[in-house]
Every structure is written in structure tokens, then in C-alpha cells.
Design an enzyme around this catalytic site. Structure first.
Site, PDB file in Angstrom:
ATOM      1  N   TYR A  53       0.845  -1.199   0.000  1.00 35.64           N
ATOM      2  CA  TYR A  53       0.000   0.000   0.000  1.00 35.64           C
ATOM      3  C   TYR A  53       0.878   1.246   0.000  1.00 35.64           C
ATOM      4  O   TYR A  53       0.574   2.241  -0.659  1.00 35.64           O
ATOM      5  CB  TYR A  53      -0.915   0.000   1.217  1.00 35.64           C
ATOM      6  CG  TYR A  53      -1.773   1.242   1.320  1.00 35.64           C
ATOM      7  CD1 TYR A  53      -2.865   1.431   0.479  1.00 35.64           C
ATOM      8  CD2 TYR A  53      -1.479   2.242   2.248  1.00 35.64           C
ATOM      9  CE1 TYR A  53      -3.643   2.574   0.562  1.00 35.64           C
ATOM     10  CE2 TYR A  53      -2.249   3.385   2.334  1.00 35.64           C
ATOM     11  CZ  TYR A  53      -3.328   3.552   1.495  1.00 35.64           C
ATOM     12  OH  TYR A  53      -4.093   4.693   1.577  1.00 35.64           O
ATOM     13  N   SER A 135      -3.692  13.466   7.593  1.00 37.22           N
ATOM     14  CA  SER A 135      -4.633  13.237   6.499  1.00 37.22           C
ATOM     15  C   SER A 135      -6.072  13.126   6.997  1.00 37.22           C
ATOM     16  O   SER A 135      -6.330  12.617   8.097  1.00 37.22           O
ATOM     17  CB  SER A 135      -4.265  11.943   5.773  1.00 37.22           C
ATOM     18  OG  SER A 135      -5.249  11.576   4.820  1.00 37.22           O
ATOM     19  N   GLN A 157      -4.649  18.033   6.388  1.00 37.70           N
ATOM     20  CA  GLN A 157      -4.937  17.831   4.967  1.00 37.70           C
ATOM     21  C   GLN A 157      -6.413  17.500   4.788  1.00 37.70           C
ATOM     22  O   GLN A 157      -6.945  16.608   5.467  1.00 37.70           O
ATOM     23  CB  GLN A 157      -4.064  16.707   4.403  1.00 37.70           C
ATOM     24  CG  GLN A 157      -4.328  16.359   2.943  1.00 37.70           C
ATOM     25  CD  GLN A 157      -5.421  15.311   2.782  1.00 37.70           C
ATOM     26  OE1 GLN A 157      -5.663  14.494   3.678  1.00 37.70           O
ATOM     27  NE2 GLN A 157      -6.105  15.325   1.653  1.00 37.70           N
ATOM     28  N   TYR A 159      -9.614  16.418   2.237  1.00 41.18           N
ATOM     29  CA  TYR A 159     -10.328  16.052   1.020  1.00 41.18           C
ATOM     30  C   TYR A 159     -11.697  16.706   1.145  1.00 41.18           C
ATOM     31  O   TYR A 159     -12.471  16.381   2.054  1.00 41.18           O
ATOM     32  CB  TYR A 159     -10.476  14.535   0.904  1.00 41.18           C
ATOM     33  CG  TYR A 159      -9.191  13.820   0.576  1.00 41.18           C
ATOM     34  CD1 TYR A 159      -8.540  14.038  -0.633  1.00 41.18           C
ATOM     35  CD2 TYR A 159      -8.628  12.908   1.469  1.00 41.18           C
ATOM     36  CE1 TYR A 159      -7.350  13.377  -0.941  1.00 41.18           C
ATOM     37  CE2 TYR A 159      -7.448  12.241   1.172  1.00 41.18           C
ATOM     38  CZ  TYR A 159      -6.823  12.484  -0.032  1.00 41.18           C
ATOM     39  OH  TYR A 159      -5.656  11.834  -0.333  1.00 41.18           O
ATOM     40  N   THR A 185      -6.225  18.859  -0.845  1.00 40.64           N
ATOM     41  CA  THR A 185      -5.714  18.048  -1.957  1.00 40.64           C
ATOM     42  C   THR A 185      -6.683  18.132  -3.128  1.00 40.64           C
ATOM     43  O   THR A 185      -7.881  17.896  -2.972  1.00 40.64           O
ATOM     44  CB  THR A 185      -5.527  16.588  -1.513  1.00 40.64           C
ATOM     45  OG1 THR A 185      -4.543  16.548  -0.470  1.00 40.64           O
ATOM     46  CG2 THR A 185      -5.052  15.723  -2.665  1.00 40.64           C
ATOM     47  N   LYS A 275      -2.594  21.372  -2.598  1.00 45.35           N
ATOM     48  CA  LYS A 275      -1.709  20.247  -2.934  1.00 45.35           C
ATOM     49  C   LYS A 275      -2.212  19.500  -4.163  1.00 45.35           C
ATOM     50  O   LYS A 275      -3.391  19.132  -4.223  1.00 45.35           O
ATOM     51  CB  LYS A 275      -1.623  19.283  -1.752  1.00 45.35           C
ATOM     52  CG  LYS A 275      -0.719  18.075  -1.977  1.00 45.35           C
ATOM     53  CD  LYS A 275      -0.666  17.215  -0.724  1.00 45.35           C
ATOM     54  CE  LYS A 275       0.295  16.046  -0.875  1.00 45.35           C
ATOM     55  NZ  LYS A 275      -0.223  15.026  -1.810  1.00 45.35           N
ATOM     56  N   HIS A 299       1.029  13.125  -6.408  1.00 46.27           N
ATOM     57  CA  HIS A 299       0.538  12.177  -5.403  1.00 46.27           C
ATOM     58  C   HIS A 299       1.458  10.968  -5.305  1.00 46.27           C
ATOM     59  O   HIS A 299       1.026   9.834  -5.034  1.00 46.27           O
ATOM     60  CB  HIS A 299      -0.885  11.727  -5.742  1.00 46.27           C
ATOM     61  CG  HIS A 299      -1.795  11.622  -4.552  1.00 46.27           C
ATOM     62  ND1 HIS A 299      -2.725  12.577  -4.230  1.00 46.27           N
ATOM     63  CD2 HIS A 299      -1.914  10.665  -3.597  1.00 46.27           C
ATOM     64  CE1 HIS A 299      -3.391  12.207  -3.151  1.00 46.27           C
ATOM     65  NE2 HIS A 299      -2.911  11.041  -2.737  1.00 46.27           N
ATOM     66  N   ILE A 333      10.923  11.858  -3.425  1.00 46.56           N
ATOM     67  CA  ILE A 333      12.085  12.244  -2.609  1.00 46.56           C
ATOM     68  C   ILE A 333      12.486  11.096  -1.686  1.00 46.56           C
ATOM     69  O   ILE A 333      11.680  10.616  -0.898  1.00 46.56           O
ATOM     70  CB  ILE A 333      11.768  13.512  -1.796  1.00 46.56           C
ATOM     71  CG1 ILE A 333      11.629  14.705  -2.750  1.00 46.56           C
ATOM     72  CG2 ILE A 333      12.847  13.783  -0.747  1.00 46.56           C
ATOM     73  CD1 ILE A 333      11.128  15.964  -2.093  1.00 46.56           C
ATOM     74  N   GLY A 353       6.590  11.230   1.948  1.00 50.64           N
ATOM     75  CA  GLY A 353       5.557  10.287   2.342  1.00 50.64           C
ATOM     76  C   GLY A 353       6.161   8.911   2.541  1.00 50.64           C
ATOM     77  O   GLY A 353       6.348   8.445   3.659  1.00 50.64           O
TER      78      GLY A 353
END
Length: 426
Positions: A53, A135, A157, A159, A185, A275, A299, A333, A353
Site C-alpha cells: 500500500y 490526512s 490535509q 479532502y 488536496t 496540494k 501524489h 524524494i 511520504g
């Protein structure tokens, strides 16, 4: 060649064995000198479904591979005979100071990777003096994360749901808990097709097949933690059972547009970060709608496959929005060198992440701390070897393409050595 009897004293000087560390987690983490090392440890200690995942992307994972390939083809151009005794990695972003130019990106289902989940990330970020972004799909609540790291720098963050009242309730909770920035996002009108997750039966609660149980049985620490801690669930909203993608698609709003960014600007009084920006036009419109900072991101290759690579898009977006706009880069990164290259290319800040989640899977909070320590050490050494002592000195002239990398664009500034203006770094 003249020979002599072996010198016992000389041999003794060479034989210095490391003491055995009975703290196996600490010993395991100290053996890691790169994020890749943490990934290898995470792979051994985490069940396949949870590991993949994190590790996987969408569709054929082309974007995910390209994100890394670009960084691997960047040359860092050194200046010699500079005094680099002291290196300063600090600066400011979205109205707050940071100790180094990297923050922890928002990640969903974090307690699936390790039972310490978001708590580990928030506490490690607090210690490191960097922001932690929680998130909407986190597995620890807004309030609990804030309490776990009371001196930390917290971003939330969002949604943006079809039900705007539910979204408003979330951002009010974040404001009341001391979150200083809202990160909305915008690259998720629907969830990406993450084929590895589909094959692994990633659902909430997890679907435990015989194969899943056998896979987890070789990782007793994860299994014990999973069974003896609170059930895994999205902590900030009520959710029904089903696949992660099905639940996400029930939340995401395909009608989201720039008017919604303006609505958030009216209802959120802290810093607003957008984002998922990938083009100059969208960057310009997001700022006009009220964004204080932009995250150039695909993403991590988990949404649209074959999307633009953020590192390549960065110079042209910087050129369009100018030096005053604050730009954050994420996607791909994995080292301190990647971060320094991103700042040189025009970013003010970066997010990680997968890199932090590998640390989390390898050893909970201590693993995240180890990941951040690795990155800090790498950034410091890279800057010293480049003849740079602070972030403001970095410019596009400090990077260039490795000669074997074919140009990806026939027009416009190239990433590498692009003459886009350097950002204003504070």
C-alpha cells in the site's frame, strides 16, 4: 620485502568490535544509513498488503518510476574553497519556521503500517522541528495528534467532501486543536487505480485470508500490535466497510473547482496550502483563489499515471508565479540530495511520504526519527560538499542534467540548469 613477527599491540589497535546492543529495535535502526536501508527493513517486518500500500503506485506505476529516475539523473554542481564549517538548514514556510526543509506529508491508513501510526510521525516531527500533516483519511483523530505533540507544527490535509458541512466541521476541529495550516488536496476527483492494493484485498477492516494470516505470521511484532490495539479505522469520520478505493471515491468530490478554494479561503483563517498542482495555469489560478502556498505533486505516482513529474514542472511553475510565491515539492524524494536539488530547482520546501513510512514500518517512532536523522545528515554533507552554507544560496545553477539524460521538453526551461527565478527564501 622484509618480514617481522606480528605485533600483538598493533593488531589490538585494529580490532575494536562494536558492543552488542540488546535493544534490537535500536540496533536494527542504527544499521540503516539510507532510506533504502529502512525500506529493506520495512519489507521484512511488514505484511505484504500493508507494505505494498505504501510502496506501490497507480496503473502501471510509470509515474512513480519517473519520479525517481529524474532525481537519479540530477548532477549537483559544487563550488570549492568555501568555508562550510557551519550549515544552516532552517527557514520558514506557510507562516512557520522549520529546522530543515522537509515535512511529513499526509498519509492515509497510517496505523496499518505500524500501530504507533500518526502519533509516531507527529512526535518525531515535533522533535525535528518540522511540520506534520495529518490526512483526512488518517487513523488517529485530529485532537489526539495535537495532544500527542503539543509543541509540534500541525497541518491538516483536507479532502473536500460533497457534503460541505462535514468538511466545515473538520476544519473547525483542526482550528480548535491548533493546526496552523489547511492543506487541501485537489488531484483526487476520484481515486487512482492502485492495482497492487486490489490484488492484496486492501479493505477496511482488512480482509484476512489464509494467505494474509500466513504472511503476517512471519512478522510477530506487527501481528501482536495489530491484535492488541484499537481496531483500524478512519478516525476523523464515520465510514462503511469496503475497499479503500471505494471508500475514497465515496468521499472525493468530482465537481471540485477553484470556487471551492475561494470558499475555503473564506472559512479557514490560517494558512491555506493547495496540494496537487501540476501546471503553471493551475498554479496561477490557485494563488488567485487565495492559496498561501502550493504543493507541486503527482501524489507520489498514486493517482494519474504518466502525469508530469513535479521536479520537471517546478521551474516553469516558478517562472509563472514569481519569486514571492511559496512552493512545496513532493513525489519521489528519498534522500537529502533530492531535497537539496529540489530547493536549488526553485522549491521553498519539500514533503516526504514513503520515505517516512519506511522508517515507521522499520521501527515506529524511533524509525521515523531515524529517517529524519538520515535526511538531515545527508543534506548537511551535500551542502558542505557543494560549498553552500544556507538554503538561500541554492539556485538553478547548482544543478544540471546528467549528460546521458535525453531532453524531455523541446521548449521552455529545462529542469536542470533552468534559468527560472530563484524563490525568495526566508
Amino acid at each position: 620485502m622484509e618480514r617481522q613477527l606480528p605485533s600483538i599491540n598493533g593488531l589490538r589497535e585494529l580490532l575494536h568490535f562494536k558492543p552488542i546492543d540488546l535493544n534490537r529495535r535500536r540496533a536494527r535502526l542504527n544499521s540503516a544509513s539510507t532510506i533504502k536501508d529502512l525500506r529493506r527493513i520495512a519489507l521484512r517486518r511488514t505484511p505484504r498488503a500493508a507494505f505494498e500500500y505504501v510502496d506501490g503506485g497507480s496503473f502501471d506505476e510509470t509515474t512513480q518510476r519517473r519520479n525517481r529516475e529524474v532525481f537519479e539523473h540530477v548532477e549537483l554542481v559544487p563550488r570549492v574553497l568555501r568555508d562550510v564549517t557551519t550549515v544552516d538548514l532552517s527557514g520558514s514556510i506557510a507562516g512557520s519556521n522549520f529546522a530543515m526543509p522537509v515535512g511529513i506529508a499526509p498519509t492515509g491508513l497510517t496505523r496499518l503500517m505500524h500501530a504507533e501510526g500518526e502519533m509516531a510521525g507527529a512526535r518525531a516531527a515535533e522533535k525535528a522541528g518540522i511540520p506534520f500533516a495529518l490526512s483526512t483519511m488518517g487513523t488517529t483523530s485530529i485532537e489526539d495528534v495535537a495532544s500527542a505533540a503539543p509543541l509540534g507544527l500541525h497541518w491538516f490535509q483536507l479532502y473536500l467532501w460533497k457534503d460541505r458541512n462535514r468538511s466545515l466541521a473538520l476544519i473547525e476541529r483542526a482550528a480548535s486543536s491548533g493546526y496552523t495550516a489547511l492543506m487541501v488536496t485537489v488531484d483526487t476527483p476520484v481515486g487512482g487505480a492502485r492495482n497492487r492494493d486490489i490484488k492484496n484485498g486492501m479493505t477496511l477492516p482488512p480482509s484476512l485470508s489464509l494467505k494474509t494470516v500466513l504472511d503476517a505470521s512471519y512478522r510477530p511484532e506487527w501481528w501482536i500490535n495489530f491484535l492488541t490495539t484499537a481496531p483500524l479505522a478512519f478516525a476523523n469520520f464515520d465510514s462503511s466497510h469496503g475497499s479503500v478505493t471505494e471508500q475514497a471515491n465515496g468521499m472525493f468530490d468530482a465537481s471540485l473547482d477553484f470556487n471551492d478554494i475561494a470558499w475555503l479561503r473564506e472559512n479557514w483563517h490560517g494558512k491555506l496550502i493547495v496540494k496537487g498542482i501540476q501546471t503553471p495555469d493551475d498554479a496561477e489560478r490557485a494563488i488567485a483563489a487565495g492559496a498561501d502556498a502550493l504543493v507541486i505533486s503527482n501524489h507520489g505516482g498514486r493517482q494519474l499515471d504518466r502525469a508530469p513529474v513535479p521536479f520537471l514542472s517546478l521551474p516553469v511553475i516558478r517562472q509563472r508565479v514569481g519569486t514571492e510565491a511559496q512552493i512545496i515539492l513532493d513525489s519521489g524524494i528519498m534522500s537529502g540530495g533530492d531535497i537539496i536539488a529540489s530547493i536549488a530547482a526553485g522549491a521553498n520546501f519539500t514533503l516526504i511520504g514513503r520515505a517516512y513510512l519506511y522508517g515507521l514500518m522499520a521501527g515506529g517512532q524511533e524509525g521515523v526519527e531515524r529517517a529524519l536523522s538520515i535526511l538531515a545528515s545527508e543534506m548537511t554533507i551535500v551542502m558542505q560538499l557543494m560549498g553552500i552554507t544556507n538554503l538561500a544560496e541554492l539556485t538553478p545553477q547548482h544543478i544540471r542534467a546528467y549528460p546521458t539524460l535525453a531532453p524531455l521538453h523541446s521548449k521552455g526551461p529545462q529542469i536542470l540548469g533552468a534559468k527560472a527565478p530563484s524563490p525568495k527564501v526566508t
